[in-house]
Design a protein around this motif. Structure first.
Motif, PDB file in Angstrom:
ATOM      1  N   ALA A  36       0.977  -1.953  -0.198  1.00 58.70           N
ATOM      2  CA  ALA A  36       0.120  -0.470   0.124  1.00 58.70           C
ATOM      3  C   ALA A  36       0.645   1.341  -0.236  1.00 58.70           C
ATOM      4  O   ALA A  36       1.580   1.576   0.645  1.00 58.70           O
ATOM      5  N   ALA A  37       0.217   2.438  -0.251  1.00 60.36           N
ATOM      6  CA  ALA A  37       1.576   3.932  -0.125  1.00 60.36           C
ATOM      7  C   ALA A  37       1.039   4.547   1.050  1.00 60.36           C
ATOM      8  O   ALA A  37      -0.016   4.246   1.590  1.00 60.36           O
ATOM      9  N   GLY A  38       2.505   4.722   1.725  1.00 64.13           N
ATOM     10  CA  GLY A  38       1.999   5.391   2.404  1.00 64.13           C
ATOM     11  C   GLY A  38       2.738   6.774   2.883  1.00 64.13           C
ATOM     12  O   GLY A  38       3.890   6.969   1.706  1.00 64.13           O
ATOM     13  N   VAL A  39       2.150   7.389   3.303  1.00 68.93           N
ATOM     14  CA  VAL A  39       2.783   8.785   3.432  1.00 68.93           C
ATOM     15  C   VAL A  39       3.198   9.509   4.653  1.00 68.93           C
ATOM     16  O   VAL A  39       2.503   8.886   5.767  1.00 68.93           O
ATOM     17  N   VAL A  40       4.124  10.048   5.131  1.00 68.54           N
ATOM     18  CA  VAL A  40       4.813  10.324   6.068  1.00 68.54           C
ATOM     19  C   VAL A  40       3.670  11.200   6.700  1.00 68.54           C
ATOM     20  O   VAL A  40       3.797  12.047   6.594  1.00 68.54           O
ATOM     21  N   THR A  41       3.778  11.341   8.137  1.00 65.27           N
ATOM     22  CA  THR A  41       2.071  12.263   8.967  1.00 65.27           C
ATOM     23  C   THR A  41       2.878  12.272   9.939  1.00 65.27           C
ATOM     24  O   THR A  41       3.876  11.662  10.860  1.00 65.27           O
ATOM     25  N   ASN A  42       3.408  13.098  10.948  1.00 66.99           N
ATOM     26  CA  ASN A  42       2.999  13.403  12.551  1.00 66.99           C
ATOM     27  C   ASN A  42       4.559  14.064  12.229  1.00 66.99           C
ATOM     28  O   ASN A  42       5.045  14.445  14.002  1.00 66.99           O
TER      29      ASN A  42
ATOM     30  N   ARG B 217       7.878   9.457   1.282  1.00 65.51           N
ATOM     31  CA  ARG B 217       6.931   8.703   1.013  1.00 65.51           C
ATOM     32  C   ARG B 217       7.544   7.228   0.440  1.00 65.51           C
ATOM     33  O   ARG B 217       8.389   6.898   0.191  1.00 65.51           O
ATOM     34  N   VAL B 218       6.487   6.397   1.016  1.00 64.00           N
ATOM     35  CA  VAL B 218       7.062   5.435   1.088  1.00 64.00           C
ATOM     36  C   VAL B 218       6.193   3.733   0.079  1.00 64.00           C
ATOM     37  O   VAL B 218       4.529   3.939   0.397  1.00 64.00           O
ATOM     38  N   SER B 219       6.377   2.611  -0.121  1.00 68.62           N
ATOM     39  CA  SER B 219       5.805   1.728  -0.512  1.00 68.62           C
ATOM     40  C   SER B 219       5.509   0.738   1.029  1.00 68.62           C
ATOM     41  O   SER B 219       6.354   0.025   1.455  1.00 68.62           O
TER      42      SER B 219
ATOM     43  N   LYS C  35       3.753   4.776  13.606  1.00 72.48           N
ATOM     44  CA  LYS C  35       3.176   5.855  14.271  1.00 72.48           C
ATOM     45  C   LYS C  35       3.329   7.289  12.991  1.00 72.48           C
ATOM     46  O   LYS C  35       2.611   8.212  13.114  1.00 72.48           O
ATOM     47  N   PHE C  36       4.297   7.087  12.499  1.00 73.13           N
ATOM     48  CA  PHE C  36       4.217   8.204  11.373  1.00 73.13           C
ATOM     49  C   PHE C  36       4.594   7.781   9.884  1.00 73.13           C
ATOM     50  O   PHE C  36       4.900   8.143   9.482  1.00 73.13           O
TER      51      PHE C  36
END
Length: 67
Positions: free
Chosen positions: A5-11, A33-35, A61-62
């Protein structure tokens, strides 16, 4: 076949990409940004890969799952 899944850095501005799934592991790089490999999570980390193919682990958590 792995479930990604696509993942986006948050926090935070950038998340650390660790060599192993633990906070005291060597940091490979910082990213935004990561997969995310949804088949191999631990309690606190996702196994991820960057757009250039570098693999490692990021703290859950990120990372926001963008499925």
């Amino acid at each position: 076949m792995e479930n990604h899944a696509a993942g986006v850095v948050t926090n935070c501005l950038r998340a650390a990409l660790y060599q192993e799934p633990r906070a005291n592991s060597k940091v490979i790089t910082a990213l935004t940004r990561v997969s995310v490999n949804m088949d191999e999570p631990t309690d606190a980390f996702y196994k991820v890969s960057t757009s250039n193919g570098t693999q490692g682990y990021c703290m859950k958590k990120f990372i926001a799952d963008r499925r």
